[in-house]
Scaffold this motif. Structure first.
Motif, PDB file in Angstrom:
ATOM      1  N   ARG A 169       0.797  -1.231   0.000  1.00  0.00           N
ATOM      2  CA  ARG A 169       0.000   0.000   0.000  1.00  0.00           C
ATOM      3  C   ARG A 169       0.828   1.279   0.000  1.00  0.00           C
ATOM      4  O   ARG A 169       0.319   2.386  -0.088  1.00  0.00           O
ATOM      5  N   PHE A 170       2.149   1.118   0.065  1.00  0.00           N
ATOM      6  CA  PHE A 170       3.013   2.284  -0.101  1.00  0.00           C
ATOM      7  C   PHE A 170       3.637   2.290  -1.507  1.00  0.00           C
ATOM      8  O   PHE A 170       4.643   2.932  -1.750  1.00  0.00           O
ATOM      9  N   GLY A 171       3.042   1.522  -2.397  1.00  0.00           N
ATOM     10  CA  GLY A 171       3.493   1.526  -3.791  1.00  0.00           C
ATOM     11  C   GLY A 171       4.748   0.708  -4.020  1.00  0.00           C
ATOM     12  O   GLY A 171       5.441   0.890  -5.017  1.00  0.00           O
ATOM     13  N   VAL A 172       5.077  -0.186  -3.111  1.00  0.00           N
ATOM     14  CA  VAL A 172       6.279  -1.011  -3.280  1.00  0.00           C
ATOM     15  C   VAL A 172       5.866  -2.412  -3.729  1.00  0.00           C
ATOM     16  O   VAL A 172       5.070  -3.073  -3.066  1.00  0.00           O
ATOM     17  N   GLU A 173       6.410  -2.821  -4.864  1.00  0.00           N
ATOM     18  CA  GLU A 173       6.129  -4.168  -5.380  1.00  0.00           C
ATOM     19  C   GLU A 173       7.370  -5.030  -5.104  1.00  0.00           C
ATOM     20  O   GLU A 173       8.463  -4.728  -5.577  1.00  0.00           O
ATOM     21  N   THR A 174       7.192  -6.076  -4.302  1.00  0.00           N
ATOM     22  CA  THR A 174       8.354  -6.885  -3.887  1.00  0.00           C
ATOM     23  C   THR A 174       8.284  -8.269  -4.520  1.00  0.00           C
ATOM     24  O   THR A 174       7.226  -8.899  -4.545  1.00  0.00           O
ATOM     25  N   LYS A 175       9.419  -8.743  -4.986  1.00  0.00           N
ATOM     26  CA  LYS A 175       9.566 -10.174  -5.283  1.00  0.00           C
ATOM     27  C   LYS A 175      10.599 -10.696  -4.295  1.00  0.00           C
ATOM     28  O   LYS A 175      11.613 -10.044  -4.038  1.00  0.00           O
TER      29      LYS A 175
END
Ligand code: ADP
Ligand code: GLC
Length: 480
Positions: free
Chosen positions: A32-38
């Motif tokens: 929800r803070f715009g961080v996309e994690t793999k």
């Protein structure tokens, strides 16, 4: 912003401790803070068994001497990259120890391979996904930023989180050729450590930012007592050091919905906890009377102060407490706890082993949780305790100090107390805390207030995820 997280354990796929909880929950909170994690992790047997329909994303013919593939799969809301390298990870035993409890002799290669795969992904090897930043955790993935430093492609920013500085990944200089780093990497400003090699030390030297899992521990690791030899290196990086307290997954840990908890409750229906308490008494063979049940859910080690529990168990019972202990670890400590249980049937129950569902039920049914750690970078079980109305009794150290408000006179009067803190971690220190707990418990109005206040504490990831997101943006401002 795209982030590659590299971790040796990720809940719910594989867990030996809090690192897994954090590596599993933080990526979800960061969305929800715009961080996309793999998240890149090893393909241990449990992981290979659990994942469904993965896609092959990358192939290595020779990853430090062995073939490997990177498989991508979505698992319970987490985007996982599994490093499938059977020669490294397809073993009986745990992630780090063989079936007899010994470190795998090639751990250096197993986790250097994980780190190298991470660095290759950071360098853009995966066709249609290149991260903006890399986040590594503990010594097992700390080498990622070392490999990134010596990779010819432009280096991405990296963050290394120290979950526990006691584990440093130190190996003899003889393994250096096997790491396939350039000769100049064998240097003090890199992984060389008193003539040998330190994986965590290398990460501390090469990561762009260093975080640890509570503000108190960030201060403590600058001292010789807690820095465990690395205090000088950390001091040299003090401008890049941040203490960010862990949160917990408040959906997984929710007493009003938790599927393994028999009787659900919330802050206004605390009385229903008594039914869970009865189940705990049955499981641990304890008398189901009015004496409070103090629980322990822990690795049974010196770090966790479990020898102090063994030394004080008789007195705790004499004072009127009962103990329910779940854990495994040091054989001598296991033995003395089992002996204490044999001396006090109905008053002390010990279950040796790892039991995730029971750990939830204990938080939902026991009256208090004792955490007498000699050092504790953050600690998660006190956070679960707060959330479940299981009052934490904690040593005043690290993250325990930052998350539990001691029931001293002023805090009780202001109705802000959430637990009990004590110091030092000695038999008399702990017994004094138990005495205070029994005194507070005797006044059920005061005790219930403590439970309720604890349940109101914000133990979610919300604020801390925002701090990680802000740190990421400060390092990779554009976030492509
Ligand atoms: P550490 O990672 O140092 O062991 P933490 O408090 O951060 O300490 O995390 C421990 C995690 O492992 C918690 O989620 C706790 O509930 C869990 N845990 C520890 N021992 C057991 C056990 N025997 N059975 C189930 N869960 C356990
Ligand atoms: C380590 C620490 C523990 C911390 C966990 C997650 O295992 O011992 O205090 O909560 O990592 O960060």
């Amino acid at each position: 912003m795209k982030v590659l997280s590299v971790s040796s354990e990720v809940f719910p796929l594989i867990k030996t401790g809090g690192l897994a909880d954090v590596a599993g929950a933080l990526p979800i909170a960061l969305k929800r803070f715009g961080v996309e994690t793999k998240t890149l992790m090893p393909g241990y047997p449990a992981v290979m068994k659990a994942i469904r329909n993965p896609i092959v994303r990358l192939q290595f013919d020779d990853l430090l001497g062995e073939p490997a593939t990177v498989l991508e799969v979505e698992h319970e809301g987490i985007d996982i990259l599994v490093l499938n390298a059977p020669a490294y990870y397809d073993r009986t035993g745990g992630p780090y120890l063989d079936a007899t409890g010994r470190d795998y002799p090639d751990n250096w290669r197993r986790f250097a391979a994980l780190s190298l795969a991470g660095a290759e992904i950071a360098a853009g090897l995966m066709p249609d996904w290149r991260p903006d930043l890399v986040h590594t955790h503990d010594w097992q993935s700390a080498m990622t930023s070392v490999y990134m430093r010596y990779n010819p492609t432009p280096e991405l920013p990296s963050v290394l989180t120290i979950h526990n500085i006691a584990f440093q990944g130190q190996f003899g200089a003889d393994i250096f050729p096997g790491l396939r780093l350039p000769p100049h990497a064998f240097a003090t400003e890199s992984i060389e450590y008193y003539g040998n090699l330190g994986f965590l030390k290398g990460g501390l030297q090469t990561a762009h930012a260093i975080t640890t899992v509570s503000p108190s521990y960030a201060g403590e690791i600058l001292t010789p007592e807690f820095g465990m030899g690395l205090q000088g290196v950390i001091a040299s990086r003090i401008d890049s050091l941040h203490g960010i307290v862990n949160g917990i997954d408040t959906d997984v840990w929710n007493p009003s919905t938790d599927p393994v908890v028999h009787t659900h409750y919330n802050g206004t229906t605390l009385k229903s906890r008594v039914e869970n308490r009865t189940s705990i008494a049955e499981f641990f063979g304890l008398h189901n009377d009015n004496a409070p049940i103090f629980c322990i859910i822990s690795r049974l080690t010196w770090q966790k102060g479990m020898d102090v529990i063994a030394a004080t168990a008789d007195e705790i019972v004499d004072m009127g407490g009962k103990l329910a202990i779940l854990g495994s670890g040091d054989a001598a400590i296991e033995g003395s706890l089992l002996a204490a249980a044999a001396r006090h049937p109905g008053r002390i129950g010990v279950s040796i082993g790892y039991n995730e569902p029971m750990s939830h039920l204990m938080q939902a049914g026991c009256d208090a949780i004792i955490i007498p750690s000699r050092f504790e970078p953050c600690g998660l079980t006190q956070l679960y305790g707060l959330r479940y109305g299981c009052v934490p009794i904690v040593a005043r150290t690290g993250g325990l100090n930052d998350t539990v408000i001691d029931a001293n006179h002023a805090a009780l009067a202001a109705k802000v107390a959430t637990g009990i803190q004590f110091s030092p971690v000695t038999a008399s220190g702990l017994l004094q805390a138990i005495r205070r707990a029994l005194h507070l418990y005797a006044d059920q109005k005061v005790w219930t207030q403590l439970q309720k206040q604890g349940m109101k504490s914000d133990v979610s990831w919300e604020k801390s995820a925002e701090r990680y997101a802000a740190l990421y943006s400060s390092l990779a401002p554009k976030g492509k």
